[in-house]
Design a protein around this motif. Structure first.
Motif, PDB file in Angstrom:
ATOM      1  N   PRO A  78      -2.656  -1.197   0.829  1.00 43.82           N
ATOM      2  CA  PRO A  78      -1.178  -1.063   0.275  1.00 43.82           C
ATOM      3  C   PRO A  78      -0.063  -1.015   1.393  1.00 43.82           C
ATOM      4  O   PRO A  78       0.896  -1.372   1.271  1.00 43.82           O
ATOM      5  CB  PRO A  78      -1.197  -0.017  -0.637  1.00 43.82           C
ATOM      6  N   GLN A  79      -0.683  -0.409   2.420  1.00 46.07           N
ATOM      7  CA  GLN A  79       0.562  -0.129   3.485  1.00 46.07           C
ATOM      8  C   GLN A  79       0.294  -1.343   4.648  1.00 46.07           C
ATOM      9  O   GLN A  79       1.039  -1.155   5.512  1.00 46.07           O
ATOM     10  CB  GLN A  79       0.214   1.181   4.132  1.00 46.07           C
ATOM     11  N   ASP A  80      -0.412  -2.109   4.359  1.00 39.11           N
ATOM     12  CA  ASP A  80      -0.676  -3.048   5.318  1.00 39.11           C
ATOM     13  C   ASP A  80       0.692  -4.292   5.665  1.00 39.11           C
ATOM     14  O   ASP A  80       1.247  -4.625   4.562  1.00 39.11           O
ATOM     15  CB  ASP A  80      -1.848  -4.025   5.304  1.00 39.11           C
ATOM     16  N   CYS A 100      -0.187  -5.768  -0.383  1.00 38.07           N
ATOM     17  CA  CYS A 100       0.078  -4.863   0.713  1.00 38.07           C
ATOM     18  C   CYS A 100       1.468  -4.789   0.652  1.00 38.07           C
ATOM     19  O   CYS A 100       2.130  -5.058  -0.229  1.00 38.07           O
ATOM     20  CB  CYS A 100      -0.397  -5.765   2.094  1.00 38.07           C
ATOM     21  N   SER A 101       1.806  -4.239   1.691  1.00 36.31           N
ATOM     22  CA  SER A 101       3.465  -3.670   1.912  1.00 36.31           C
ATOM     23  C   SER A 101       4.463  -4.879   2.191  1.00 36.31           C
ATOM     24  O   SER A 101       5.361  -4.993   1.470  1.00 36.31           O
ATOM     25  CB  SER A 101       3.565  -2.309   2.687  1.00 36.31           C
ATOM     26  N   THR A 102       3.805  -5.564   2.922  1.00 38.87           N
ATOM     27  CA  THR A 102       4.905  -6.554   3.708  1.00 38.87           C
ATOM     28  C   THR A 102       4.093  -8.028   3.966  1.00 38.87           C
ATOM     29  O   THR A 102       3.295  -7.747   4.902  1.00 38.87           O
ATOM     30  CB  THR A 102       5.479  -6.455   5.013  1.00 38.87           C
ATOM     31  N   ASN A 127       8.824  -8.752  -1.048  1.00 36.93           N
ATOM     32  CA  ASN A 127       8.261  -8.219   0.135  1.00 36.93           C
ATOM     33  C   ASN A 127       7.496  -9.371   1.064  1.00 36.93           C
ATOM     34  O   ASN A 127       6.811  -9.115   1.761  1.00 36.93           O
ATOM     35  CB  ASN A 127       7.239  -7.156  -0.305  1.00 36.93           C
ATOM     36  N   ILE A 128       8.026 -10.428   0.644  1.00 39.94           N
ATOM     37  CA  ILE A 128       7.337 -11.704   1.530  1.00 39.94           C
ATOM     38  C   ILE A 128       8.792 -12.260   2.340  1.00 39.94           C
ATOM     39  O   ILE A 128       9.721 -12.577   1.830  1.00 39.94           O
ATOM     40  CB  ILE A 128       7.118 -12.725   0.414  1.00 39.94           C
ATOM     41  N   TYR A 145      -0.060  -7.278  13.553  1.00 43.82           N
ATOM     42  CA  TYR A 145      -0.416  -7.398  12.033  1.00 43.82           C
ATOM     43  C   TYR A 145      -1.524  -6.562  11.803  1.00 43.82           C
ATOM     44  O   TYR A 145      -2.634  -6.588  12.607  1.00 43.82           O
ATOM     45  CB  TYR A 145      -0.403  -8.517  11.560  1.00 43.82           C
ATOM     46  N   ASP A 146      -1.908  -6.016  10.499  1.00 38.46           N
ATOM     47  CA  ASP A 146      -3.191  -5.508   9.925  1.00 38.46           C
ATOM     48  C   ASP A 146      -4.169  -6.469   9.633  1.00 38.46           C
ATOM     49  O   ASP A 146      -5.140  -6.287   9.503  1.00 38.46           O
ATOM     50  CB  ASP A 146      -2.897  -4.559   8.695  1.00 38.46           C
TER      51      ASP A 146
END
Ligand code: SAM
Length: 214
Positions: A78-80, A100-102, A127-128, A145-146
Motif C-alpha cells: 500500500p505505501q509503494d 499502492c500509493s503512487t 494517484n497515477i 521506485y519500490d
C-alpha cells in the motif's frame, strides 16, 4: 455487453484463480477495475475475454492473466511508489493504483497516453501520474521506485531501470526476441541483483534508445 460486474467475477474465477493467482489484493483489484472502459466501443463486448485486444497504433491491452501474473510478481504494498513503462490503455496502471500509493506510467505514443489519461481521470484514479516519452531510460526525476513493471518486450534489461530501484525493489520485465520473451523478475538486494524466470510470454516491442530500434 454482459453485466460488467458478473463478467469480472467470471474473469477472476476462470482466468486468474484457476491458473494460480492467489494474492487477494490483486484479485480484488481485478474485481473492481472496469476493464471495458479501457477498450474502444466496438471491442467492449470482448473486454473480459481471455486474450489481449487491440488499442490501435499496433498496440494491445494485455491478456487479463498476464496483467495479474505481472502484478502479483511485482508484489506492490500500500505505501509503494511504482513505475510502469508502457501505459497503453491505462488498465495496468489502474490495477496498480488500487494496490499502492503512487503510480508513474510512461508511454511513447502520445495519442495513447492522452486517451489513457482521460479514462483514468473519468474513473477518478488520481494517484497515477502519466508521462510521455521513451521509458527505456526509466523516469529518473521521480526515482527511486519500490517496483518497476515493463509491459513491452525488451531485447535486454535496460541498465537505467535497475539503477532506479530502491533496495529490495522489484523489476518485472519480458526479455527476449521479437516473437517470444521470458518474463523476468529482478530484485535489487543489498548484496546485488537476484533474477528469476516466471515463464514464457509474448509482448509487443519495447521501442526506444535502450530497447528495439523503430
Ligand atoms: N500496460 C498497457 C495496458 O494496460 O494497456 C499495455 C501495454 S502495450 C502491451 C505496450 C505499450 O508499451 C504500448 O502502448 C507501447 O506504445 C508502449 N511502449 C513501447 N515502447 C515504449 C517505450 N520505450 N517507452 C514507453 N512506452 C513504450
Amino acid at each position: 455487453m454482459r453485466d460488467p460486474v458478473l463478467a469480472r467475477r467470471t474473469m477472476v474465477e476462470e482466468q486468474l484463480v484457476s491458473r494460480g493467482i492467489k494474492d487477494q489484493r490483486v484479485l480484488s483489484a481485478f474485481l473492481e477495475v472496469p476493464r471495458h472502459k479501457f477498450v474502444e466501443e466496438y471491442l467492449k463486448y470482448k473486454a473480459y475475454d481471455d486474450y489481449p485486444l487491440s488499442i490501435g497504433y499496433g498496440q494491445t491491452i494485455s491478456q487479463p492473466y498476464m496483467v495479474a501474473l505481472m502484478t502479483e510478481a511485482l508484489a506492490p504494498s500500500p505505501q509503494d511508489k511504482i513505475l510502469e513503462i508502457g501505459t497503453g490503455s491505462g488498465y495496468q496502471a489502474a490495477i496498480l493504483s488500487r494496490l499502492c500509493s503512487t503510480v508513474y506510467s510512461i508511454e511513447r505514443v502520445s495519442t495513447l497516453a492522452s486517451r489513457a489519461r482521460k479514462t483514468l481521470d473519468e474513473l477518478g484514479y488520481f494517484n497515477i501520474h502519466t508521462r510521455i516519452g521513451d521509458g527505456t531510460f526509466g523516469l529518473p526525476q521521480d526515482a527511486p521506485y519500490d517496483g518497476i513493471i515493463v509491459t513491452a518486450g525488451a531485447p535486454h534489461v535496460p541498465e537505467a531501470l535497475i539503477g532506479q530501484l530502491k533496495e529490495d525493489g522489484r523489476l518485472v520485465i519480458p526479455v527476449g526476441d521479437q516473437s517470444i520473451q521470458d518474463l523476468k523478475r529482478i530484485i535489487r538486494t543489498k548484496d546485488g541483483i537476484r533474477e528469476e524466470s516466471l515463464g514464457g510470454c509474448r509482448f509487443v516491442r519495447l521501442i526506444g534508445k535502450n530497447g528495439w530500434q523503430e
